[in-house]
Design a protein around this motif. Structure first.
Motif, mmCIF file in Angstrom:
data_model
loop_
_atom_site.group_PDB
_atom_site.id
_atom_site.type_symbol
_atom_site.label_atom_id
_atom_site.label_comp_id
_atom_site.label_asym_id
_atom_site.label_seq_id
_atom_site.Cartn_x
_atom_site.Cartn_y
_atom_site.Cartn_z
ATOM 1 N N LEU A 69 5.723 -7.390 -5.276
ATOM 2 C CA LEU A 69 5.415 -8.292 -6.389
ATOM 3 C C LEU A 69 6.424 -8.093 -7.513
ATOM 4 N N GLU A 127 3.948 -8.762 2.634
ATOM 5 C CA GLU A 127 3.707 -7.458 3.249
ATOM 6 C C GLU A 127 4.541 -7.383 4.516
ATOM 7 N N THR A 134 3.580 -2.915 1.132
ATOM 8 C CA THR A 134 2.452 -3.810 0.886
ATOM 9 C C THR A 134 2.919 -4.976 0.024
ATOM 10 N N ALA A 135 2.116 -6.030 -0.032
ATOM 11 C CA ALA A 135 2.450 -7.190 -0.859
ATOM 12 C C ALA A 135 2.557 -6.794 -2.323
ATOM 13 N N GLU A 136 1.720 -5.855 -2.765
ATOM 14 C CA GLU A 136 1.750 -5.420 -4.163
ATOM 15 C C GLU A 136 3.077 -4.747 -4.509
ATOM 16 N N GLU A 137 3.659 -4.055 -3.555
ATOM 17 C CA GLU A 137 4.928 -3.361 -3.808
ATOM 18 C C GLU A 137 6.102 -4.319 -3.935
ATOM 19 N N GLN A 191 6.000 -12.440 -2.806
ATOM 20 C CA GLN A 191 5.043 -11.388 -2.465
ATOM 21 C C GLN A 191 4.772 -11.428 -0.965
#
Length: 92
Positions: A42, A49, A37-40, A47
């Motif tokens: 960051l 996905e 995911t994009a959060e991972e 950023q």
């Protein structure tokens, strides 16, 4: 160019199990991809996905970059793998 096939598999990473694929070229394992995911991503890079190169073997192994790539989709990942195979050793 050897036939490239994907074999779905769950990949255990820091964040738990992720959707993944073993990438085979002419029956030889050349890469392991996992969905991120994009959060991972960051803080490590832009950023984004997509699909992270967890491991590469043969021509997909020795990367010129300290940070393995994240591809926006499987088509982009497979295009990168094909390029590496064409430039390196043919696994057939």
């Amino acid at each position: 160019m050897p036939e490239i096939t994907l074999q779905p598999i769950s990949v255990m990473t820091d964040g738990g199990g992720h959707e993944g694929h073993l990438v085979l070229a002419a029956g030889h394992l050349v890469a392991v991809l996992s969905r991120v995911t994009a959060e991972e991503t960051l803080g490590e890079r832009e950023q984004i996905e997509g699909w992270f190169l967890e491991a590469g073997f043969g021509p997909c192994g020795p990367l010129m970059s300290v940070t393995p790539p994240v591809f926006t989709d499987l088509d982009q990942a497979l295009a990168w793998i094909r390029t590496r195979l064409e430039a390196g050793l043919d696994p057939s």
